[in-house]
Design a protein around this motif. Structure first.
Motif, short mmCIF file in Angstrom:
data_model
loop_
_atom_site.label_atom_id
_atom_site.label_comp_id
_atom_site.label_asym_id
_atom_site.label_seq_id
_atom_site.Cartn_x
_atom_site.Cartn_y
_atom_site.Cartn_z
N LYS A 72 -43.55 7.76 41.15
CA LYS A 72 -43.16 8.63 42.26
C LYS A 72 -44.04 8.28 43.46
O LYS A 72 -45.24 8.04 43.31
CB LYS A 72 -43.36 10.10 41.89
N LYS A 73 -43.41 8.26 44.64
CA LYS A 73 -44.13 7.90 45.86
C LYS A 73 -44.50 9.14 46.66
O LYS A 73 -43.67 10.00 46.90
CB LYS A 73 -43.27 6.99 46.73
N ILE B 42 -52.43 19.02 42.24
CA ILE B 42 -51.70 18.18 41.28
C ILE B 42 -50.58 18.98 40.62
O ILE B 42 -49.45 18.52 40.50
CB ILE B 42 -52.66 17.61 40.20
N GLU B 43 -50.91 20.18 40.19
CA GLU B 43 -49.92 21.05 39.55
C GLU B 43 -48.74 21.34 40.49
O GLU B 43 -47.57 21.29 40.08
CB GLU B 43 -50.62 22.36 39.17
N THR B 44 -49.03 21.62 41.74
CA THR B 44 -47.99 21.90 42.73
C THR B 44 -47.13 20.66 42.96
O THR B 44 -45.90 20.75 42.99
CB THR B 44 -48.63 22.37 44.06
N MET C 161 -39.02 5.59 51.79
CA MET C 161 -38.78 7.00 51.51
C MET C 161 -39.67 7.52 50.37
O MET C 161 -39.54 7.07 49.24
CB MET C 161 -37.31 7.18 51.13
N PRO C 162 -40.57 8.45 50.70
CA PRO C 162 -41.42 9.02 49.63
C PRO C 162 -40.65 10.08 48.85
O PRO C 162 -39.62 10.57 49.30
CB PRO C 162 -42.57 9.64 50.42
N ASP C 163 -41.18 10.42 47.69
CA ASP C 163 -40.60 11.50 46.89
C ASP C 163 -41.17 12.85 47.31
O ASP C 163 -40.60 13.89 47.01
CB ASP C 163 -40.88 11.26 45.41
N LEU D 152 -42.02 17.59 42.08
CA LEU D 152 -41.45 16.30 41.70
C LEU D 152 -40.62 16.38 40.42
O LEU D 152 -39.85 15.46 40.13
CB LEU D 152 -42.54 15.24 41.55
N SER D 153 -40.74 17.45 39.67
CA SER D 153 -39.97 17.56 38.43
C SER D 153 -38.63 18.28 38.65
O SER D 153 -37.87 18.47 37.73
CB SER D 153 -40.78 18.28 37.36
#
Length: 123
Positions: free
Chosen positions: A4-5, A114-116, A47-49, A121-122
């Motif tokens: 993931k970007k 990180i959690e956020t 394009m980032p994620d 992203l999920s």
């Protein structure tokens, strides 16, 4: 599965390095830029994620960057997490108004960031 970007927009070099190291160590592909104009210029080509966006930036502030990301039909689906020292209720409200998906204030806990990111992203 491809990495993931994440695009990090942060003008404070030490924080940009810290955030980059943190996210790279978690397996993300990271690109960092130091101002809002640079963020918008490369957005469509690479394009980032997800975008991790500071508010206090040279040239164009994070509120304007977020507004432009969310108004563009090509980029509006990208989650934008504002990561900023601006903590007033007015700032947070303005973040929501311009379309920020999440608003995290500095100093921040790495684990929470990180959690956020993982949560967005999920989806």
């Amino acid at each position: 599965m491809s990495k993931k970007k994440i695009l990090i927009v942060e003008d404070e070099e030490s924080l940009l390095k810290l955030e980059s190291i943190l996210l790279t160590s978690k397996g993300y592909e990271v690109r960092g830029v130091a101002n809002g104009r640079a963020a918008l210029e490369g957005l469509e080509e690479d394009m980032p994620d997800l975008v991790l966006l500071d508010i206090m930036l040279p040239e164009m502030d994070g509120f304007e960057v977020c507004r432009r990301i969310k108004q563009n039909p090509v980029t509006r689906h990208i989650p934008v997490i504002m990561l900023t020292a601006k903590k007033t209720r007015e700032d947070m409200e303005r973040g929501r108004e311009v379309g920020a998906d999440c608003y995290i204030t500095k100093p921040f806990k790495s684990a929470m960031v990180i959690e956020t990111i993982q949560r967005y992203l999920s989806r």
